[in-house]
Every structure is written in structure tokens, then in C-alpha cells.
Design a protein around this motif. Sequence first.
Motif, short mmCIF file in Angstrom:
data_model
loop_
_atom_site.label_atom_id
_atom_site.label_comp_id
_atom_site.label_asym_id
_atom_site.label_seq_id
_atom_site.Cartn_x
_atom_site.Cartn_y
_atom_site.Cartn_z
N ASP A 230 1.19 -1.12 -0.08
CA ASP A 230 0.63 -0.08 -0.35
C ASP A 230 1.06 0.99 0.03
O ASP A 230 1.73 0.85 0.74
N PHE A 231 0.15 2.13 -0.91
CA PHE A 231 1.52 3.19 -1.33
C PHE A 231 0.38 4.20 -1.37
O PHE A 231 -0.44 4.30 -1.64
N VAL A 256 -3.80 3.04 6.21
CA VAL A 256 -2.58 2.26 5.56
C VAL A 256 -2.01 1.03 5.56
O VAL A 256 -1.83 0.58 6.81
N GLY A 257 -2.01 -0.05 4.99
CA GLY A 257 -1.69 -1.12 5.27
C GLY A 257 -3.01 -2.48 5.29
O GLY A 257 -2.39 -3.40 4.91
N LEU A 292 -1.22 -3.30 13.81
CA LEU A 292 -2.64 -4.65 14.98
C LEU A 292 -4.13 -4.18 14.36
O LEU A 292 -4.62 -5.16 14.13
N GLU A 293 -4.61 -3.00 14.32
CA GLU A 293 -5.83 -2.71 13.90
C GLU A 293 -6.11 -2.55 12.32
O GLU A 293 -7.32 -2.87 11.60
N ALA A 294 -5.10 -1.96 11.72
CA ALA A 294 -5.81 -2.39 10.33
C ALA A 294 -5.09 -3.75 9.47
O ALA A 294 -5.77 -3.67 8.76
N PHE A 295 -4.57 -4.32 10.43
CA PHE A 295 -4.21 -5.19 9.28
C PHE A 295 -5.62 -6.53 9.95
O PHE A 295 -5.19 -7.93 10.34
N ALA A 371 2.20 4.30 8.81
CA ALA A 371 1.55 5.64 8.53
C ALA A 371 2.22 6.66 8.41
O ALA A 371 2.02 7.71 7.47
N GLY A 372 3.62 6.90 9.48
CA GLY A 372 3.43 8.61 8.78
C GLY A 372 4.39 8.33 7.49
O GLY A 372 4.04 9.14 7.23
#
Length: 386
Positions: A230-231, A256-257, A292-295, A371-372
Motif C-alpha cells: 500500500d502506497f 494504510v496497510g 494490529l488494527e489495520a491488519f 502510517a507516517g
Amino acid sequence: MSARKRTAAIVGVYNTRQGRRLDGDTSRSLALEAVRGALDDAGIELDAVDGITSGELSTTLIYDLRLGPAWQGFGFGLGMITEAAAAIENGMAEAVVLVAAQADEYRDHEATAPWTRPENEFVASWGMFTAAEFALIARRHMHVYGTTREELSIVAATIRNNGSRNPEAVYYQRGPFALDDITASRPIADPFHLLDCATTTEGGCALVVANVEKFDVARPPVYVLGSGFDFCGPSYQHPPAWDLTGRSGTDPNGVVGRRAADLAFAHAGLDRDEVDVLELYDPFSFEIIRQLEAFRFCPDGEGGPFVADGHIAIDGSHPVTTDGGTMSFSHAGRNPQMMQRAIRAVQQIRGDAGPLQVPDAHIALCSNGGAGAMFTTVALLGDQPR
């Protein structure tokens, strides 16, 4: 589950010595050591190598090692592994060395690392630098979901204590770290303190990806089961913007991710509960909670309580960053510290993780970015081709 036969696998890994300063070493000398070490681990001779990826050192190493004519990759971090596996399975190479190293390039350890220092650092109106960029994302999560300072400290202490127990880590035997030790370290960018942040070091590493049908390798192969990328924009150039949404309608700084992880699991034909260990990239403590949340290992907003319940401990349900990561193992240059997430995953799957071995580890997830950085890459590795 994919019906395609997998012929490419990671068959060799190697970390050079890592250190705050490696006097007498250069990036090239460490790269050469790493190449030899990974090939020895794989049981493959140098003259069998017909591909290499090493960023700006690639063509130099092809010449120095007399590997040409050879395939050359252009990926970075985990992308180097996926690219090499694709090259092998599409007949462009049979044995590819992925190598990265950094020494005698950056020793101002009191300042922001140059590979995350944008040209506009001191001229842009918001005065952005890497820690501040990630810190703003963490602070917003704390405001929206109630994530606590203690939960960030649990992440930092867990990863740093893993490194303190790892004899190969730069910060070996520097712990144990209590939660109060994290917040007692000097503030960097609210809510981060020094021990919430990655260190800066020197070192090198290498992996060998090879066609397992062509080589009688020395160690059990580890397969790339799935990956995703993801970009959302150029890294370290733009501050977090919550009204800047991507095509999915969600803010890239928060999730993101997620697409990358979904793609990786779909490609692998795996469910989240089949993963045994998470070798997550750890530039800052909060980034673990966010990943952990994004995945989708826990719902949005529940990452803090998830880590507080002990899930990410070495004996928990989702052991995280078991070598000490960039906070404690090493954070050398751009590529080494990203590749080392995969190296540690291979060590866990092989049973080579020493005092930090996760029992019966067969499948590992590793990640890069955050994220950053406005990008996240994910790879799932396993001991069976599935």
C-alpha cells in the motif's frame, strides 16, 4: 488457496554484527560479508547466483563479485523478496541474493536519521520531522479511541525487552525495561518519549531466494505465501491530514496497510488466526497498535487494550517483533532494518530464534513502513508451500 506451484523460497539468511558504530567497516565490506554468510547458510556457491538486489550497490556488487550477466532487482525492503520470488518463478533467475548494509554514513545519533529526513524539514511551515509525523497520528488515536500512554509503554517495553534478551541485538542486556522507564526517558514529540522511538545503528544483512527444484539447499526453505503493498504518497513530505482520503474513502494515515494485509491473506489462502508470530516494523511504539488494527488482528480502536491484555508478549497469542526490532535489535540505513523483519520471521519458522523462540512457529507475518511514511508492505512467510 493458490493452485500455482511455488518453486521460489528463502533458503539463506544472515545478519552481520550490528552496532551503534562499526569502526573499520564500510557499507560495501558489510554487504560482502552478508552475501557470503547468507550463501553459506543456504549451501549455495557464489558462482550459482544469477541475480542480485541491493539498491544503489547492485551493479557494484555484480561487478565486484563477477556475477554478470545477471538479473537485477529494483525493489526495497520486503518488496525485494516478492520481486525475487516472481523473477525465479517466471524463469528470469534461479538464485538471487538480496543484500543491504550501512556503515560510516550517519553517526549524529542525537538527530533525525537522514533516510527519514525530508529536504523540507527546516523550511516547511509545519516544521515536520519523522517523530512528529508519527506522533500526530498516535495522539489523534488517543483522542478518538482513548488509547492510553500506558498502552504505548507496554509496546515499547515488550519490544525492548525482547532485544535485551537477544544476544545479537545492539541493546542486548540493556533491560529489563519497566513501563515507568519508557516515560522517564526524555520527551521527543508528544506522546513519544525517547524509548518509544527507533534507535540508529550500523550493520548489514542478506537473504537468498532460490528455485528449490534446482538446488539441494542446506536449510529448510521458507516460502513467500502472500504479500501486499500500500502506497499513499511520498514518504516524509506531507503532514498527517485527516480530510485527505484515498480512493477507498478512508484516511491513509490511519489504515494504510489494511488493503495490503487483506491481499496478502487472500493470496496465501490463510486466516488471521493461523499466524504464529508477527514480525512487525516498529519505528515508534504506537505503530504496533495501529498495525494490529489495520491488519485486522483486532477491531479499530481496540489495539491498546489488545496489547494491554498481553497478546503481544513472547508467550502471548500474537508475539510481536521478537528480535527487538528497530528499537533494540538494529536500525541501520533504509533497507537493512526493513529486510531484517523477514530474516527474523525466517529464524522463527526454522526454530533458530534462541531464547525468544515462539513454539511451533510455522507461519509469520512481517511488515515494513507505517502510517507516517504513507506506505505499508506486508508479507506472509511459511514452512510449507501450501
